[in-house]
Design a protein around this motif. Sequence first.
Motif, short mmCIF file in Angstrom:
data_model
loop_
_atom_site.label_atom_id
_atom_site.label_comp_id
_atom_site.label_asym_id
_atom_site.label_seq_id
_atom_site.Cartn_x
_atom_site.Cartn_y
_atom_site.Cartn_z
N CYS A 159 0.85 -1.18 0.00
CA CYS A 159 0.00 0.00 0.00
C CYS A 159 0.89 1.24 0.00
N GLY A 160 0.27 2.40 -0.09
CA GLY A 160 1.01 3.64 -0.02
C GLY A 160 2.01 3.82 -1.15
N GLU A 179 -9.47 -0.87 3.26
CA GLU A 179 -9.03 0.20 4.16
C GLU A 179 -7.80 0.91 3.61
N GLU A 180 -6.89 0.13 3.03
CA GLU A 180 -5.68 0.72 2.46
C GLU A 180 -5.99 1.59 1.25
N LEU A 181 -6.94 1.15 0.42
CA LEU A 181 -7.33 1.96 -0.73
C LEU A 181 -7.91 3.30 -0.30
N ILE A 182 -8.72 3.27 0.74
CA ILE A 182 -9.32 4.51 1.24
C ILE A 182 -8.24 5.40 1.86
N ALA A 187 -9.74 5.26 -3.16
CA ALA A 187 -11.18 5.05 -3.10
C ALA A 187 -11.75 6.03 -2.09
N ALA A 188 -12.93 6.60 -2.41
CA ALA A 188 -13.53 7.60 -1.52
C ALA A 188 -14.23 6.96 -0.33
N ASP A 189 -14.75 5.75 -0.52
CA ASP A 189 -15.46 5.06 0.55
C ASP A 189 -15.42 3.56 0.27
N ASP A 190 -16.15 2.78 1.09
CA ASP A 190 -16.10 1.33 0.96
C ASP A 190 -17.25 0.75 0.16
N SER A 191 -17.95 1.59 -0.62
CA SER A 191 -19.03 1.07 -1.45
C SER A 191 -18.46 0.20 -2.56
N VAL A 211 -7.00 -8.22 -6.35
CA VAL A 211 -7.98 -8.63 -5.34
C VAL A 211 -8.00 -7.56 -4.25
N VAL A 212 -9.20 -7.12 -3.90
CA VAL A 212 -9.39 -6.19 -2.79
C VAL A 212 -10.14 -6.92 -1.68
#
Length: 321
Positions: A159-160, A179-182, A187-191, A211-212
Amino acid sequence: MVFAPTPLLTVTVDQPSETPELHLHPGGQGVWQARMVLSLGVDVVLCAALGGEIGQVLEPLLVSEGVDLKVVTRDSGGSGAYVHDRREGTRQEVVDVAGQPLSRHELDELYNLALGEGLRASVSVLSGPNDPSLVPADLYRRFAADLGANGSRVVVDLCGEHLTAVLDSGVFFLKVSHEELIADGRAADDSEEELTRAIYDLHAAGATNVVVSRAEQPALALVDGEVFEVRMPRLEAADPRGAGDSMTAGVAAVVARGGDVRTAIRTGAAAGALNVTRHGLGTGRLDSIAGLVDRVHLEPAGNRPQQRTTPDELAQRAAGR
């Protein structure tokens, strides 16, 4: 080959009965991944840097894991460790020592060592340092580029800045948590719609398969340009940590044996699900994992991104970071 630059000494105090127990094990992302790959019957070369008193304790413990250990002995600093107290049924952190950043000489030695082993391996897993400051992101960019250019399939769980670096070089398989994407602003949220958009962005940036993981929700996987939900039976967790590392390891093990990506993802999902039913991170029985694979299904995801991010927008995002 598993690149694990900064393994940890893990010390856990437990008390399943009247008498307390003290458990000492090697740990860290790369170690847990290597342990699961071995559980799946695939040989592993583990490349790491060890130093100080903690490093002296870690080396024989790593050898006892059964991996083919390749070590750069550090002169400038020591390895990291943590102590957890689990006597009350949940993990309580007592102390966490990250260790010290690798010196330029140590980085050069470790890079040459791991590159040589990676070029002999069909699959190379690049695991992250236990703290981002310990190993520069550019080392991962060079690894991904050199290994990929010479025929090794590169699997990453990063990540990062370290994730951004390997995407610039391209990778065969990427696993990352929602969580790492946000946290990274991808990503703006977990939708599901927002995560699906982020997955397509990662693919456009350099990840062939993605894979996320989504904690207790079905993981999302991009294979052959299509996003799927990774669905499997629910299992009660004894320790929720380590599922993602076991998933990455399961994918790497199947790909190393010549398996297809869909089977690899299903096997990784089974390994991750069974790992959380145990207290040991990166552990699992081959027969149990194999028995669960047939219960894992890839189903087309319901949402599609409304708009794909263009290459220019990706470049602007990278420059902004």
